[in-house]
Design an enzyme around this catalytic site. Structure first.
Site, short mmCIF file in Angstrom:
data_model
loop_
_atom_site.label_atom_id
_atom_site.label_comp_id
_atom_site.label_asym_id
_atom_site.label_seq_id
_atom_site.Cartn_x
_atom_site.Cartn_y
_atom_site.Cartn_z
N CYS A 2 0.86 -1.17 0.00
CA CYS A 2 0.00 0.00 0.00
C CYS A 2 0.90 1.22 0.00
O CYS A 2 2.09 1.12 0.27
CB CYS A 2 -0.83 0.04 1.26
SG CYS A 2 -1.70 -1.49 1.56
N ARG A 27 1.97 1.54 -5.93
CA ARG A 27 2.14 0.56 -4.84
C ARG A 27 0.87 -0.23 -4.57
O ARG A 27 0.88 -1.24 -3.87
CB ARG A 27 2.53 1.27 -3.55
CG ARG A 27 3.89 1.92 -3.61
CD ARG A 27 4.13 2.72 -2.36
NE ARG A 27 4.45 1.88 -1.24
CZ ARG A 27 5.67 1.59 -0.83
NH1 ARG A 27 6.69 2.09 -1.47
NH2 ARG A 27 5.87 0.82 0.20
N TRP A 79 -3.81 -2.02 -1.79
CA TRP A 79 -3.79 -3.23 -2.61
C TRP A 79 -4.16 -4.33 -1.64
O TRP A 79 -3.40 -4.63 -0.73
CB TRP A 79 -2.41 -3.45 -3.21
CG TRP A 79 -2.33 -4.59 -4.16
CD1 TRP A 79 -2.57 -4.56 -5.50
CD2 TRP A 79 -1.97 -5.94 -3.85
NE1 TRP A 79 -2.39 -5.80 -6.04
CE2 TRP A 79 -2.03 -6.67 -5.06
CE3 TRP A 79 -1.62 -6.61 -2.69
CZ2 TRP A 79 -1.74 -8.03 -5.13
CZ3 TRP A 79 -1.33 -7.97 -2.75
CH2 TRP A 79 -1.38 -8.66 -3.97
N ASN A 105 0.29 -0.01 6.43
CA ASN A 105 0.81 -0.93 5.42
C ASN A 105 1.57 -2.01 6.17
O ASN A 105 2.37 -1.69 7.05
CB ASN A 105 1.74 -0.19 4.45
CG ASN A 105 2.37 -1.14 3.45
OD1 ASN A 105 1.82 -2.19 3.15
ND2 ASN A 105 3.53 -0.76 2.93
N GLY A 106 1.30 -3.28 5.85
CA GLY A 106 2.01 -4.35 6.55
C GLY A 106 1.02 -5.39 7.00
O GLY A 106 -0.12 -5.43 6.54
N GLU A 480 11.82 -13.91 -19.27
CA GLU A 480 11.45 -12.54 -18.95
C GLU A 480 10.36 -12.04 -19.91
O GLU A 480 9.41 -11.37 -19.49
CB GLU A 480 12.71 -11.64 -19.01
CG GLU A 480 12.47 -10.15 -18.87
CD GLU A 480 11.81 -9.72 -17.55
OE1 GLU A 480 11.64 -10.56 -16.65
OE2 GLU A 480 11.43 -8.54 -17.46
N LYS A 484 6.54 -10.66 -19.05
CA LYS A 484 6.01 -9.36 -19.52
C LYS A 484 4.65 -9.55 -20.18
O LYS A 484 3.71 -8.83 -19.90
CB LYS A 484 6.95 -8.70 -20.55
CG LYS A 484 8.31 -8.22 -20.09
CD LYS A 484 8.28 -7.10 -19.11
CE LYS A 484 8.17 -7.62 -17.71
NZ LYS A 484 9.21 -7.37 -16.78
N GLU A 487 1.84 -10.61 -17.54
CA GLU A 487 1.37 -9.69 -16.52
C GLU A 487 0.63 -8.50 -17.09
O GLU A 487 -0.23 -7.94 -16.42
CB GLU A 487 2.47 -9.27 -15.54
CG GLU A 487 3.59 -8.44 -16.07
CD GLU A 487 4.65 -8.15 -15.01
OE1 GLU A 487 4.33 -7.92 -13.84
OE2 GLU A 487 5.85 -8.13 -15.38
N HIS A 503 10.89 -32.99 -24.32
CA HIS A 503 10.68 -33.77 -23.10
C HIS A 503 9.27 -33.58 -22.54
O HIS A 503 9.04 -33.85 -21.37
CB HIS A 503 11.74 -33.39 -22.05
CG HIS A 503 13.13 -33.69 -22.51
ND1 HIS A 503 13.59 -34.97 -22.67
CD2 HIS A 503 14.14 -32.87 -22.91
CE1 HIS A 503 14.84 -34.93 -23.12
NE2 HIS A 503 15.19 -33.66 -23.27
N LYS A 596 3.45 -2.70 -7.65
CA LYS A 596 4.85 -2.48 -8.02
C LYS A 596 5.79 -3.04 -6.97
O LYS A 596 6.84 -3.57 -7.28
CB LYS A 596 5.08 -0.97 -8.20
CG LYS A 596 6.47 -0.61 -8.66
CD LYS A 596 6.69 -1.02 -10.09
CE LYS A 596 8.07 -0.73 -10.60
NZ LYS A 596 8.36 -1.53 -11.81
O1 M6R Z 1 11.29 -4.59 -6.72
P1 M6R Z 1 11.78 -5.95 -7.10
O2 M6R Z 1 12.76 -5.95 -8.20
O3 M6R Z 1 12.28 -6.72 -5.91
O4 M6R Z 1 10.48 -6.70 -7.60
C1 M6R Z 1 10.50 -8.05 -7.92
C2 M6R Z 1 9.28 -8.46 -8.70
O5 M6R Z 1 8.13 -8.24 -7.95
C3 M6R Z 1 9.17 -7.69 -10.03
O6 M6R Z 1 10.30 -7.87 -10.82
C4 M6R Z 1 7.93 -8.15 -10.80
O7 M6R Z 1 8.10 -9.47 -11.23
C5 M6R Z 1 7.64 -7.22 -11.95
N1 M6R Z 1 6.26 -6.90 -11.97
C6 M6R Z 1 8.01 -7.77 -13.27
O8 M6R Z 1 7.66 -6.96 -14.34
#
Ligand code: M6R
Length: 601
Positions: A2, A27, A79, A105-106, A480, A484, A487, A503, A596
């Protein structure tokens, strides 16, 4: 997961809270709220002191807060973790008498037990959250005759878990706040004539346009601030008043704007030529020392989550290829399974854009308990990881707002490559090679490439599945790129090491199944034969390579950068993910269910 912002001072809280929430939306973005202390003496329209509370479900762009006068306020963007996305569960939370407002937050681990006790004492709860417990605990101590400050501290002492919390009370010229564990809290300081004030927040980004000085609070710190800008910080663990240094905010307010771009995602993708160069701005001694530490270490782990983990994986291939040395990689969320092997001689390199991912912080703490050395690779200045590790490499990418990592991912791979070259004693040559990618990256983010990739997106955006294959370093790019696509477009995308298809996964290929193939000159023939395996089962082959190959049905041209391919090949895939999101009518900056900064484990 949050965002929190507060204001107390000589100016108006409302504009600060609303603007701060917008900056913090990355966030968390399912609901938001504000609470402002309305002072009857200062506000002619108010008959008596009042706590003005406004809470809404939805994204901030859809929420219209009603302006309210007052120089003390707190706000929160949520969130959901405990309790559904409802107005009742949105913050701030109030006590029974609507006098105390709390944002949090927490996770309060013992909230069930505390809540039961409070209910037995006659408190009534309105939400399903753990956070509301804090408001009632403070109320309970106030009813027992404690001052607001003491009630706040007593309440904190009863909480188990980690938190950032801010609280205000009707008629009280104060904000109280605290931080414990992996949750961040800093306080912006402004002496400006428009409204000198204090800006407690989870992130400096929230008050960039108002304050240029900042104090980062440590775990266990509790603060009390009033409108005369008196600030007292007390540490619960050390049980004493403490002083924390005042830093200058190192962030440019212009960087937090979209500028000419429609979305932060596209802006951040387009910045990668510059961020490549900025990542290379490192202190040579630090780089040399990290390489020395790696040489001395009996075992090195690269750890991270999500994209940062993919950068770890790319890093381990780069170290094998360039420095001829083996490095272990682990998902930070799985790191507890390796803890038994950590010793004082182990080196852990933790990668995190935010520097506040709870899984990463937990793993780092575990490593420190074992006496291992910890190097952090971080983007967010002032984040917890920047303060918790022995050595630090900053990514220097500037703020990244889109939930998807784009520019920070390439910066992480750049830093990995730089370390590998330095370890191999080829530092200058490496720097030159990486620097020379600048123009290629610039071209890959150009309109022409975007239009070409848009054509591909037109073909793919209605598909249910997309598969991606690569070998060696290109396998990490496939992973990677799949993340992308998933998500931001919600299309199922899955990456495989090229040699693994036979396999089992080859069974997934049907007529027209799209398969993106990452080709590198050093394993060209092997990956092309994997592509043939897919094509002969009806697959539609999309090649990402420097040469057009016969097996391709669609070609995305990228220069061949050898071992630096992971920095280059991912860029058109980021663009593809962006285009897919647009074609599917989705907001690329704020994918559903994600935030994020993942501050829960
Ligand atoms: O802030 P961080 O690099 O520790 O975050 C790690 C992951 O949460 C972050 O890379 C996430 O997978 C992204 N949304 C990828 O685009």
């Amino acid at each position: 997961m949050c965002g929190i912002i507060g204001y107390i001072g000589k100016g108006e809280a409302f504009p600060v809270l609303v603007s701060g929430l917008n900056k913090l939306e990355y966030r968390g973005y399912d609901s938001a709220g504000i609470a402002v202390n309305v002072d009857a003496d200062a506000d002619a329209d108010a008959n008596e002191d009042e706590l003005n509370l406004q809470k809404y479900v939805g994204k901030l762009s859809e929420i219209k807060f009603e302006a309210v006068d007052g120089s003390i306020g707190i706000a929160h963007t949520r969130w959901a973790s405990h309790g559904k996305v409802t107005k009742e569960n949105a913050h701030p939370h109030l006590d029974c008498r609507n006098e105390i407002a709390v944002v949090h937050n927490g996770i309060i681990e013992n909230y069930k037990e505390l809540k039961e006790r409070l209910i037995d004492k006659g408190h009534s709860f309105r939400s399903e959250t753990d956070s509301e417990t804090i408001a009632h605990l403070i109320e309970d101590f106030v009813s027992d005759g404690f001052s607001f400050d003491d009630a706040f501290v007593n309440a904190l002492r009863m909480l188990e878990g980690c938190y950032t919390v801010l609280a205000v009370r009707k008629g009280e010229n104060r904000i109280a706040g605290a931080r414990k564990g992996s949750r961040s809290l800093c306080i912006g300081l402004s002496e400006g004539t428009e409204g000198p004030g204090l800006f407690p927040s989870s992130d400096v980004l929230a008050f960039l346009e108002w304050a240029d000085k900042v104090i980062y609070l440590k775990s266990g710190d509790v603060f009390f601030a009033d409108t005369d800008l008196n600030l007292k910080i007390y540490n619960l663990i050390e049980d004493r008043i403490v002083e924390r240094p005042i830093d200058t905010v190192k962030c440019d307010a212009e960087e937090v704007k979209k500028g000419e771009y429609e979305h932060f995602m596209l802006k951040e993708i387009s910045e990668q030529d510059e961020t490549l160069l900025r990542a290379l701005q490192q202190d040579k001694n630090t780089v040399t020392e990290i390489c020395e530490e790696m040489r001395r270490a009996v075992g090195t782990f690269f750890i991270g989550c999500g994209s940062s983990y993919h950068a770890c994986l790319a890093g381990s291939y780069l170290f094998s290829e360039i420095a001829k040395v083996h490095v272990n990689t682990a998902l930070a969320s799985e790191f507890e399974n390796y803890e038994d092997f950590l010793t004082e001689n182990t080196l852990v390199l933790a990668i995190s854009q935010s520097g506040e991912t709870a899984d990463v912080l937990d793993a780092v703490n575990a490593a420190k308990r074992k006496g291992s050395r910890v190097v952090g690779m971080v983007n967010r200045d002032g984040s917890i990881l920047t303060r918790d590790c022995d050595q630090l490499l900053m990514m220097n990418s500037g703020p990244e707002f889109c939930v998807l990592s784009t520019k920070t991912y390439t910066s992480q791979v750049v830093l990995m490559a730089m370390l590998a070259y330095a370890y191999a004693g080829r530092c200058e040559e490496g720097l030159e090679k990486i620097r020379s990618l600048y123009l290629d990256i610039y071209n890959l983010t150009s309109r022409t490439v975007r239009e070409h990739v848009h054509e591909l997106a037109e073909m793919l955006y209605k598909r249910k599945n997309i598969y991606l294959i690569g070998r060696g370093l290109q396998y990490t790019t496939a992973l990677e790129a799949a993340l992308k696509i998933k998500e931001v477009s919600y299309i199922h995308a899955e990456a495989f090491a090229g040699g693994e298809l036979k396999h089992g996964s080859l069974a997934l290929i049907e007529d027209g199944t799209p398969c993106i193939v990452f080709v590198s000159s050093n394993n060209r023939s092997k990956i092309l034969s994997n592509a043939e395996e897919v094509k002969s089962r009806g697959g539609y082959i999309i090649g990402v390579s420097s040469e057009r190959e016969e097996v391709f049905d669609f070609w995305v041209k990228v220069p061949d950068a050898g071992e630096l391919n992971p920095i280059i090949q991912i860029i058109p895939m980021q663009v593809l993910a962006y285009e897919l999101a647009l074609l599917r009518g989705l907001d690329p900056d704020k994918p559903r269910n994600l935030a994020k900064c993942v501050t829960i484990t």
